[in-house]
Motif scaffolding. Structure first.
Motif, short mmCIF file in Angstrom:
data_model
loop_
_atom_site.label_atom_id
_atom_site.label_comp_id
_atom_site.label_asym_id
_atom_site.label_seq_id
_atom_site.Cartn_x
_atom_site.Cartn_y
_atom_site.Cartn_z
N TYR A 94 0.82 -1.11 -0.01
CA TYR A 94 0.03 -0.09 -0.09
C TYR A 94 0.99 1.30 0.05
N VAL A 95 1.87 1.19 0.84
CA VAL A 95 2.75 2.43 1.10
C VAL A 95 3.55 2.76 -0.41
N ALA A 96 3.83 1.64 -0.94
CA ALA A 96 4.71 1.68 -2.31
C ALA A 96 3.72 1.97 -3.32
N THR A 97 2.69 1.62 -3.45
CA THR A 97 1.74 2.22 -4.38
C THR A 97 1.28 3.68 -4.27
N ARG A 99 1.78 9.28 -5.98
CA ARG A 99 2.03 10.59 -5.62
C ARG A 99 3.23 11.21 -6.59
N SER A 100 3.96 10.59 -6.48
CA SER A 100 5.15 10.74 -7.62
C SER A 100 4.78 11.10 -8.78
N ALA A 101 3.65 10.33 -9.45
CA ALA A 101 3.34 10.29 -10.76
C ALA A 101 2.36 11.58 -10.94
N ALA A 116 2.57 14.31 -8.96
CA ALA A 116 3.52 15.50 -8.78
C ALA A 116 4.21 15.58 -10.26
N ARG A 117 4.43 14.62 -10.83
CA ARG A 117 5.30 14.73 -12.15
C ARG A 117 4.16 15.63 -13.37
N LEU A 118 3.00 14.89 -13.29
CA LEU A 118 1.93 15.44 -14.24
C LEU A 118 1.59 16.84 -13.82
N GLY A 119 1.42 17.14 -12.53
CA GLY A 119 1.05 18.45 -12.10
C GLY A 119 2.01 19.41 -12.44
N GLY A 120 3.40 19.26 -12.45
CA GLY A 120 4.33 19.99 -12.44
C GLY A 120 4.82 20.27 -13.85
N ASP A 121 4.17 19.61 -14.82
CA ASP A 121 4.89 19.91 -16.17
C ASP A 121 3.73 20.70 -16.89
N GLN A 122 4.07 21.92 -17.02
CA GLN A 122 3.00 22.99 -17.50
C GLN A 122 3.36 23.31 -19.09
N SER A 123 4.37 22.79 -19.51
CA SER A 123 4.76 23.05 -20.92
C SER A 123 3.89 22.87 -22.09
N GLY A 124 3.45 23.88 -22.58
CA GLY A 124 2.49 23.79 -23.73
C GLY A 124 1.04 24.06 -23.34
N VAL A 125 0.98 24.22 -22.04
CA VAL A 125 -0.63 24.24 -21.79
C VAL A 125 -1.05 25.47 -22.15
N THR A 126 -0.72 26.45 -21.97
CA THR A 126 -1.12 27.85 -22.44
C THR A 126 -1.38 27.67 -24.00
#
Length: 72
Positions: A5-8, A13-15, A17-27
């Motif tokens: 459960y902790v590993a999943t 969470r890391s996935a 965070a990576r998707l939320g942090g990538d804002q390139s091209g959104v505008t």
């Protein structure tokens, strides 16, 4: 079971965070979608009112011709 459960949870969470942090091209994509929506609205308006506007200009031209006595 707790380790799985902790590993999943950490992987998820890391996935996120990576998707939320990538804002390139959104505008650019947002502006493209807005421009497309505006174009569709303009085309729909012209199609819906095209005949009415043509008749309006025809009647206005006839009225101006009859008042001035000349042809346009």
């Amino acid at each position: 079971m707790l380790r799985l459960y902790v590993a999943t949870t950490n992987t998820a969470r890391s996935a996120v965070a990576r998707l939320g942090g990538d804002q390139s091209g959104v505008t650019a994509i947002e502006y493209g979608l807005i421009a497309g929506a505006i174009a569709v609205a303009i085309i729909a308006t012209v199609i819906a009112l095209g005949g009415d506007i043509s008749n309006l200009f025809g009647k206005t031209g006839s009225a101006l011709s009859s008042v001035s006595g000349s042809t346009l």
